[in-house]
Design a protein around this motif. Structure first.
Motif, PDB file in Angstrom:
ATOM      1  N   LEU A 131       0.827  -1.216   0.000  1.00 50.79           N
ATOM      2  CA  LEU A 131       0.000   0.000   0.000  1.00 50.79           C
ATOM      3  C   LEU A 131       0.858   1.262   0.000  1.00 50.79           C
ATOM      4  O   LEU A 131       0.522   2.245  -0.671  1.00 50.79           O
ATOM      5  N   SER A 132       1.990   1.204   0.722  1.00 53.53           N
ATOM      6  CA  SER A 132       2.828   2.412   0.744  1.00 53.53           C
ATOM      7  C   SER A 132       3.462   2.655  -0.627  1.00 53.53           C
ATOM      8  O   SER A 132       3.648   3.799  -1.047  1.00 53.53           O
ATOM      9  N   VAL A 133       3.766   1.563  -1.350  1.00 55.20           N
ATOM     10  CA  VAL A 133       4.295   1.742  -2.719  1.00 55.20           C
ATOM     11  C   VAL A 133       3.195   2.301  -3.636  1.00 55.20           C
ATOM     12  O   VAL A 133       3.454   3.151  -4.494  1.00 55.20           O
ATOM     13  N   VAL A 134       1.952   1.839  -3.415  1.00 53.27           N
ATOM     14  CA  VAL A 134       0.824   2.370  -4.201  1.00 53.27           C
ATOM     15  C   VAL A 134       0.714   3.880  -3.964  1.00 53.27           C
ATOM     16  O   VAL A 134       0.613   4.677  -4.910  1.00 53.27           O
ATOM     17  N   GLU A 135       0.779   4.275  -2.686  1.00 49.50           N
ATOM     18  CA  GLU A 135       0.672   5.716  -2.370  1.00 49.50           C
ATOM     19  C   GLU A 135       1.822   6.512  -2.972  1.00 49.50           C
ATOM     20  O   GLU A 135       1.633   7.613  -3.488  1.00 49.50           O
ATOM     21  N   GLU A 136       3.003   5.911  -2.907  1.00 47.73           N
ATOM     22  CA  GLU A 136       4.184   6.561  -3.470  1.00 47.73           C
ATOM     23  C   GLU A 136       3.974   6.809  -4.979  1.00 47.73           C
ATOM     24  O   GLU A 136       4.252   7.893  -5.488  1.00 47.73           O
ATOM     25  N   TRP A 137       3.460   5.782  -5.675  1.00 42.53           N
ATOM     26  CA  TRP A 137       3.220   5.912  -7.119  1.00 42.53           C
ATOM     27  C   TRP A 137       2.163   6.988  -7.360  1.00 42.53           C
ATOM     28  O   TRP A 137       2.321   7.844  -8.241  1.00 42.53           O
ATOM     29  N   ASN A 138       1.089   6.956  -6.552  1.00 40.97           N
ATOM     30  CA  ASN A 138      -0.001   7.930  -6.720  1.00 40.97           C
ATOM     31  C   ASN A 138       0.517   9.353  -6.614  1.00 40.97           C
ATOM     32  O   ASN A 138       0.204  10.205  -7.451  1.00 40.97           O
ATOM     33  N   SER A 139       1.343   9.601  -5.575  1.00 42.29           N
ATOM     34  CA  SER A 139       1.767  11.001  -5.421  1.00 42.29           C
ATOM     35  C   SER A 139       2.824  11.385  -6.450  1.00 42.29           C
ATOM     36  O   SER A 139       2.872  12.543  -6.870  1.00 42.29           O
ATOM     37  N   ALA A 140       3.633  10.409  -6.911  1.00 40.01           N
ATOM     38  CA  ALA A 140       4.632  10.751  -7.939  1.00 40.01           C
ATOM     39  C   ALA A 140       3.973  10.992  -9.294  1.00 40.01           C
ATOM     40  O   ALA A 140       4.471  11.765 -10.111  1.00 40.01           O
TER      41      ALA A 140
END
Ligand SMILES: Nc1ncnc2c1ncn2[C@@H]1O[C@H](COP(=O)(O)OP(=O)(O)OP(=O)(O)O)[C@@H](O)[C@H]1O
Ligand SMILES: [Mg+2]
Length: 353
Positions: free
Chosen positions: A155-164
Motif C-alpha cells: 500500500l505504501s508503494v501504491v501511495e508513493e506511485w499515486n503522489s509521484a
C-alpha cells in the motif's frame, strides 16, 4: 513485538557478542536504535555503528563518524580500551574474522565485557564465527514481514506511485491479495523492491504481474543453483490424453488459487508420475503448474548429487526451504529414481568396504 522482546532480553542478559545475519541491514539498525532508546533510562547504553568506509559513529544521537577508527583492528582496540558501557554494531566485519589478531581482540573484549558492559553486535549477510568466540555469542534473527506488514508495504508503494504520478494505481483486489501472499518469505527491503517492480511499469496491480514477481523472488532466493525456475509451463491443450490427471487437477485448481479468505480446503500434496521414457512425465509436470497457475521449480536429483559432492543433504534441505518460501508453487522432482540408484550405490560401497 516478539523481536523487540527477544533482542532486549539478549542485550539485558549481558551477552558480549551478538550475531545477526540479515540482508536488511537498515531495517535492523532502525529496529535496534528503537530498542536501545526505549530501554530503561537507568540502564541506558550508547549505540555505535562501524563500517570499514566510515569508521565508528554514534547512532542513537547525531554525531560525526570517527575515521581514525576505521581499520578493523583499530576499532577493536578502541572498544577494548573504553571503560564506559556501550553497544558497538560492526557492519560487514565477517572478512576480518579470518585474522587471528582480530579474533583475539574480540575475545579480549568478550572476556572484559562482563564487568564493563560492552556488547559487540556483528551484522552481515553471512557470519561464520571462529570456534573460540562461539561460547560468548548469541544469535538473533529478525522475523520477516507478516501478512499485515506486507500488505502495508504494498500500500505504501501504491501511495508513493499515486503522489509521484498524480493519479491512482489501478488495483485489482484479487491480484493485490495474491501479490501480498506471494511476497512472503523475503525481507522488507526486497518486498518493497518487488512491489515497486510490479506497480511502476504500468501503474496497475494485475494478475499479469505475478509471474515476474515469482521469478524475481526465485532469483533472490536461489543462490546455490540446485533448484531451477521453469519459465515455460504447459497448458491442458498441449497434453493429449491423461484425462484422469486433468480432472484431478481441475478439481484442485480452486484450492491453489484461492486466497486466505477462501474455503479452508487442504491443498494437493503431491503426484508421482511413473512411466517409460518419452511418455510425457515432464510435460505433465509443466502442465500441472500451468493449470494450477503457480510457479514451477525443478529439482534435478542428478544435479543435487553431483554439484556439491558430500553436501547433498544440506542442499536438499536448502532447496526444500526455498520451495517452501516460494509456495504456492509446484516442486518438480525430476528423475527421482536417480536418488534410489545413488543410495543403493552408496550402500553397496559401504557394504563392500
Ligand atoms: N500426452 C502427450 N501429449 C502431447 N505430447 C506428448 C505427450 N506425451 C509426450 N509428449 C511429447 O513427447 C516428448 C517427450 O515427453 P516428455 O519429455 O514429457 O517425456 P518424459 O516421460 O519426461 O521422458 P523422460 O523419461 O525421458 O524424461 C515431448 O516432446 C512431449 O511434448
Ligand atoms: Mg522427463
Amino acid at each position: 513485538m516478539h523481536d523487540q522482546h527477544d533482542l532486549s532480553l539478549i542485550l539485558d542478559s549481558r551477552v558480549p557478542l551478538v550475531v545477526v545475519e540479515t540482508h536488511d541491514e537498515d531495517r535492523f539498525l532502525t529496529f535496534l536504535t528503537g530498542v536501545v532508546t526505549a530501554s530503561a533510562t537507568g540502564d541506558y547504553r550508547p549505540l555505535f555503528r562501524w563500517t570499514i568506509t566510515d569508521g565508528l559513529q554514534r547512532l542513537d544521537i547525531e554525531m560525526e563518524p570517527q575515521p581514525t577508527n576505521s581499520a578493523p583492528d583499530q576499532v577493536l582496540r578502541h572498544i577494548r580500551a573504553v571503560s564506559q558501557p556501550g553497544i558497538f554494531v560492526l557492519l560487514d566485519f565477517h572478512p576480518y574474522l579470518q585474522d587471528p589478531v582480530n579474533v583475539r581482540l574480540v575475545k579480549d573484549i568478550a572476556i572484559k565485557a562482563e564487568e564493563g558492559r560492552q556488547t559487540v553486535v556483528l551484522v552481515s549477510h553471512d557470519i561464520e564465527l571462529p570456534p573460540e568466540l562461539d561460547r560468548f555469542a548469541a544469535r538473533f534473527e529478525m522475523s520477516l514481514p507478516g501478512d499485515k506488514e506486507r500488505a502495508n508495504i504494498v500500500l505504501s508503494v501504491v501511495e508513493e506511485w499515486n503522489s509521484a504520478n498524480r493519479g491512482s494505481v489501478n488495483v485489482d483486489q484479487r491480484a493485490f491479495d495474491l501479490l501480498v501472499r506471494n511476497l512472503a518469505g523475503i525481507t522488507r527491503a526486497d518486498t518493497e523492491r518487488l512491489a515497486r517492480n510490479a506497480i511502476y511499469h504500468d501503474g496497475a496491480i494485475s494478475e499479469s504481474d505475478l509471474p515476474a514477481v515469482a521469478k524475481a523472488k526465485y532469483e533472490l532466493l536461489n543462490q546455490q543453483g540446485v533448484l531451477s525456475f521453469e519459465y515455460e509451463t504447459a497448458r491442458f491443450s498441449d497434453v493429449g490424453g491423461l484425462n484422469r490427471l486433468k480432472a484431478w487437477l481441475e478439481q484442485r485448481k480452486r484450492v491453489m488459487q484461492s486466497d486466505a479468505a477462501g474455503p479452508p480446503l487442504d491443498p494437493p500434496r503431491g503426484l508421482l508420475l511413473l512411466g517409460i521414457q518419452g511418455c510425457g512425465k515432464s510435460l505433465a509436470a509443466k502442465a500441472t503448474a500451468g493449470i494450477l497457475g503457480v510457479p514451477l521449480l525443478r529439482l534435478d536429483v542428478g544435479t543435487l548429487y553431483n554439484k556439491y559432492h558430500g553436501e547433498t543433504e544440506r542442499n536438499l534441505r536448502e532447496s526444500l526451504q526455498q520451495a517452501e518460501i516460494m509456495a504456492p508453487c509446484v516442486l518438480w522432482i525430476d528423475e527421482i529414481e536417480k536418488a534410489w540408484q545413488r543410495a543403493a550405490a552408496m550402500m553397496a560401497c559401504h557394504a563392500g568396504c
